[in-house]
Design an enzyme around this catalytic site. Structure first.
Site, PDB file in Angstrom:
ATOM      1  N   ARG A  34      40.503  30.666  48.157  1.00  0.00           N
ATOM      2  CA  ARG A  34      40.970  31.101  46.839  1.00  0.00           C
ATOM      3  C   ARG A  34      41.687  29.995  46.059  1.00  0.00           C
ATOM      4  O   ARG A  34      41.316  29.689  44.927  1.00  0.00           O
ATOM      5  CB  ARG A  34      41.924  32.307  46.983  1.00  0.00           C
ATOM      6  CG  ARG A  34      41.283  33.592  47.379  1.00  0.00           C
ATOM      7  CD  ARG A  34      40.383  34.184  46.319  1.00  0.00           C
ATOM      8  NE  ARG A  34      41.118  34.694  45.172  1.00  0.00           N
ATOM      9  CZ  ARG A  34      41.673  35.886  45.103  1.00  0.00           C
ATOM     10  NH1 ARG A  34      41.587  36.713  46.137  1.00  0.00           N
ATOM     11  NH2 ARG A  34      42.307  36.276  44.018  1.00  0.00           N
ATOM     12  N   HIS A  80      31.403  36.357  43.775  1.00  0.00           N
ATOM     13  CA  HIS A  80      32.877  36.403  43.758  1.00  0.00           C
ATOM     14  C   HIS A  80      33.352  37.827  43.453  1.00  0.00           C
ATOM     15  O   HIS A  80      33.575  38.178  42.296  1.00  0.00           O
ATOM     16  CB  HIS A  80      33.402  35.424  42.691  1.00  0.00           C
ATOM     17  CG  HIS A  80      34.840  35.065  42.858  1.00  0.00           C
ATOM     18  ND1 HIS A  80      35.315  34.295  43.898  1.00  0.00           N
ATOM     19  CD2 HIS A  80      35.934  35.377  42.115  1.00  0.00           C
ATOM     20  CE1 HIS A  80      36.614  34.133  43.782  1.00  0.00           C
ATOM     21  NE2 HIS A  80      37.021  34.793  42.707  1.00  0.00           N
ATOM     22  N   TYR A 125      32.419  38.171  23.308  1.00  0.00           N
ATOM     23  CA  TYR A 125      32.285  37.489  22.015  1.00  0.00           C
ATOM     24  C   TYR A 125      31.915  36.019  22.158  1.00  0.00           C
ATOM     25  O   TYR A 125      31.431  35.406  21.213  1.00  0.00           O
ATOM     26  CB  TYR A 125      33.584  37.589  21.223  1.00  0.00           C
ATOM     27  CG  TYR A 125      33.989  39.005  20.895  1.00  0.00           C
ATOM     28  CD1 TYR A 125      33.153  39.842  20.165  1.00  0.00           C
ATOM     29  CD2 TYR A 125      35.213  39.509  21.329  1.00  0.00           C
ATOM     30  CE1 TYR A 125      33.522  41.140  19.877  1.00  0.00           C
ATOM     31  CE2 TYR A 125      35.598  40.813  21.046  1.00  0.00           C
ATOM     32  CZ  TYR A 125      34.745  41.624  20.322  1.00  0.00           C
ATOM     33  OH  TYR A 125      35.110  42.904  20.036  1.00  0.00           O
TER      34      TYR A 125
END
Length: 751
Positions: A34, A80, A125
């Site tokens: 991680r 993931h 977006y």
């Protein structure tokens, strides 16, 4: 060893052992999967998965942009299994040129700004694709260079590490917090790092100092200056731990005289800087600054304007103060903690990082060459089979038409391996045309030449090293750029003290009997003419400057300091002293002074003891003050006296029973606090009974006279008259003339 007990068919384990194992497993997962980057590609798992998923989607630098939500969906769905917002934030970071030195993601849309890096638009977006630089990590991926591991659900495979062609762990750096450890690796310049790698190739035992001839220091994605001393930078690289200081770049506008800040330290917001400066202005801690402006735009990403109050202001002094008190100068922690090629996390010095990466690159390059060699040899075998068909076409056709097991017959007849026989059987008839022979022989010649080259490189450590050097230089030529963060030696910034910032204007400080204080501009104010609350009146009126402190001495011998610039205006009735200081209950104020820190003051008690002190010795930052004068039993504090010229001044001590003793002030010691030395001999018993004590202790300069009052009568003693009362310090003194056996008041006036 964990003891597992089986009860009723269920396995049971002690809670302590279970929680310990669970937390250790979690810790190792966070550390290895991680938070920490791998030395090979310099990426954390989420970053690696984002880059790989984008390459799988075909989002190369030449491809059309694709919605970021599509990429994030692939990342969390295939590789993931964590939150989409965390994955998207990791992706945004790799696209921000003000966060990453060499960006891996090319974003279209709102991807945040230096003022607010987290102001990016939602992933639905924005659009994205990989940058050209990402090819450095991905180009050799399908060439047998790295190991592949199953994804989280075992349905797909993902690369364990990307085959980076340069040490990206140094180029882009990273930050991360694991369990019990963290990492903070700063970014560096590609050209400098490549030069250091080449030096290490030629000198495997190179020291950190030698490598620092090439890597001058970190290179942040900002043009602000790195001001850490060179020895600190070298020590940081030697230990893998340390810190880096960055300072904003500024210049003076020759036309207006304003301060123009053109570059800020890494990850520092211009809006936050303006807030910090404005807060100081509001608190009246920057009186020399008149206004602030943010003129940043597309052409000038950073342009902060600080307008001084006048052209006489020292701009260098202002900036030194701001460097010390705002984020215009910032310190970054460095902790080069990463997962090494052995799969273990550790903090590594610079030479170990480059050495390990070069060994990783050597293995990667060797695997790539070996993979290519196998492909070339396989193709040569196929071409050899084709040539057999071409030269023995009739026999091959006969075997295929007539034999029951043509593959076995072909292998036996022409001494072929199974793969070659299979290839012959799959060959199309068009490949038997006359023109194909020339193509086959040309391809064979090229492949044989390539095979010999590959075998030569794999057999020679020198050739392999030269190939790695050549490829490093190619990357440096293609993606290298000049250093952005100049390394400059600068003196340590010093904040301007509060008193230095305040203008030295003349003021009059007025203190009332009831303990109210106020200040008026100028020295012409008569404190007695001011208005007071009912039952209150003037007690002290002293002259000084607005950048000085008001020193107060109370009846217990404690002294206090109040900054004069914070005092309320004399237009009102002031504020109570108890709001600014905390004197003991019942204490009254016996004296007030203002002046320079080195101003000498006479401090004394009516017990006949005193000493000379500097004004700075009387000052106390504590609201409760400091113990200055120790009082004998039955004694009271006398008002302190300013000493203009200690070498020529005389001290006059007057007792209540009409005695006067005069001696030079220099006979008293200079102390910071205490009881002091004996001025006049007052018997203790008579003092305790308040039968005998000093009425006043005055300092007389050569151009002054001493005036004594007793009832309606007064007497003025000039320099010549005082000679009769001269004596040794600590004596009883001489009696004053008849009628002055009881002195009410003592004054010192100019001649």
């Amino acid at each position: 060893m964990t003891d597992i007990v089986s009860i009723d068919g269920n396995e049971r384990i002690e809670l302590r052992e279970y929680t310990e194992k669970a937390y250790l497993d979690y810790s190792m997962y966070v550390i290895l999967d991680r938070a920490l980057p791998h030395i090979g590609d310099g990426l954390k798992p989420v970053q690696r998965r984002i880059v790989y998923a984008m390459s799988e989607l075909g989002l190369k630098a030449s491809a059309k942009y694709k919605k970021s939500a599509r990429t994030v969906g692939d990342v969390i769905g295939k590789f993931h299994p964590h939150g989409d917002s965390a994955s998207y934030e990791a992706m945004v970071l790799m696209a921000q040129p003000f966060s990453y030195r060499y960006t891996l993601v090319d974003g279209q849309g709102n991807w945040g700004s230096p003022d607010d890096p987290k102001s990016f638009a939602a992933m639905r977006y924005t659009e994205s694709r990989l940058t050209k630089y990402a090819e450095v990590l991905l180009e050799e991926l399908g060439q047998g260079t790295v190991d592949w591991v199953p994804n989280f659900d075992g349905t797909l495979e993902e690369p364990n590490v990307l085959p980076a062609r340069v040490p990206n762990v140094l180029l882009n750096g990273t930050t991360g917090i694991a369990v019990g450890m963290a990492t903070d690796i700063p970014p560096h310049n590609l050209r400098e790092v490549v030069n250091a790698c080449i030096h290490m190739l030629d000198n495997p035992n190179a020291t950190v100092t030698e490598l620092c001839q090439h890597i001058l220091g970190p290179d942040m994605p900002t043009e602000a200056e790195i001001i850490s001393p060179r020895e600190d930078i070298i020590k940081m690289y030697e230990t893998g731990r340390g810190s880096i200081r960055m300072r904003a770049v500024w210049q003076k506008d020759e036309d207006t005289g304003d301060i123009i800040i053109t570059a800020l330290p890494h990850q520092v917001s211009g809006a936050k800087i303006l807030e910090q400066i404005a807060a100081q202005m509001q608190a009246k801690k920057l009186p020399m600054v008149a206004d602030l402006r943010d003129e940043s735009d597309h052409e000038n990403p950073t342009r902060l304007v600080i307008i001084p109050r006048s052209n006489r202001v020292d701009l260098e002094q202002i900036m030194q103060h701001l460097f010390a008190t705002t984020e215009l100068e910032r310190t970054y922690r460095v902790n080069m903690n990463m997962i090494g090629i052995d799969g273990k996390p550790s903090v590594k010095p610079l030479n170990k990082i480059i050495s390990e990466w070069l060994s990783f690159r050597t293995v990667t390059t060797r695997r790539r060459l070996q993979y290519r060699l196998e492909k070339v040899e396989e193709r040569l075998l196929r071409l050899a089979a084709l040539m057999i068909v071409f030269l023995n076409v009739d026999e091959v056709i006969r075997i295929i038409r007539e034999e029951e097991d043509p593959k076995t017959e072909l292998m036996s007849r022409f001494n072929l391996i199974e793969m070659q026989a299979e290839y012959i059987l799959e060959t199309k008839l068009r490949q038997l045309a006359r023109l194909e022979e020339m193509k086959i022989r040309a391809e064979q010649a090229d492949l044989e030449k390539e095979r010999d080259q590959l075998q030569g490189i794999l057999a020679s450590a020198v050739k392999l090293k030269n190939l790695i050097r050549k490829e490093l230089l190619q990357v440096a030529v293609e993606f290298g750029d000049n250093r952005r963060s100049p390394i400059v030696e600068r003196a340590e910034a010093q904040a301007i003290s509060e008193t230095e910032m305040i203008s030295a204007d003349p003021i009059t400080v007025v203190i009332s009997d009831k303990g109210w204080i106020r200040a008026a501009k100028g020295h012409e104010i008569d404190g007695a003419t001011l208005s007071y609350k009912a039952g209150d009146s003037l007690k002290f009126s002293i002259h000084g400057k607005s950048n000085q402190s008001v020193i107060l001495l109370d009846s217990t011998g404690r002294s206090y300091a109040i900054p004069a610039h914070n005092l309320p205006s004399a237009r009102g009735q002031g504020e109570p002293l108890t709001g600014k200081i905390n004197p003991p209950s019942g204490a009254t104020f016996e004296g007030a002074l203002m002046g320079a820190d080195d101003q000498r003051v006479l401090v004394s008690s009516d017990a006949g003891y005193g000493f000379v002190a500097k004004l700075e010795d009387l000052a106390s930052k504590n609201k409760a003050g400091k113990t200055l004068l120790t009082l004998p039993e039955g004694a009271q504090v006398l008002p302190p006296e300013i000493i203009s010229d200690a070498t020529k001044a005389l001290l006059a001590a007057v007792s209540n029973d009409g005695r006067l003793l005069v001696f030079p002030v220099t006979e008293l010691p200079e102390l910071a606090k205490g009881k002091g030395n004996k001025i006049m001999n007052i018997p203790s018993a008579r003092l305790i009974a308040r039968e005998e004590y000093l009425v006043a202790v005055k300092v007389i300069n050569p151009n002054q006279v001493l005036t004594l009052y007793s009832g309606k009568r007064h007497i003025t003693l000039k320099t010549g008259d005082l000679e009769h009362y001269l004596g040794e310090r600590g004596r009883r003194g001489n009696k004053l003339p008849r009628g002055f056996q009881k002195v009410d008041a003592v004054e010192v006036n100019d001649k």
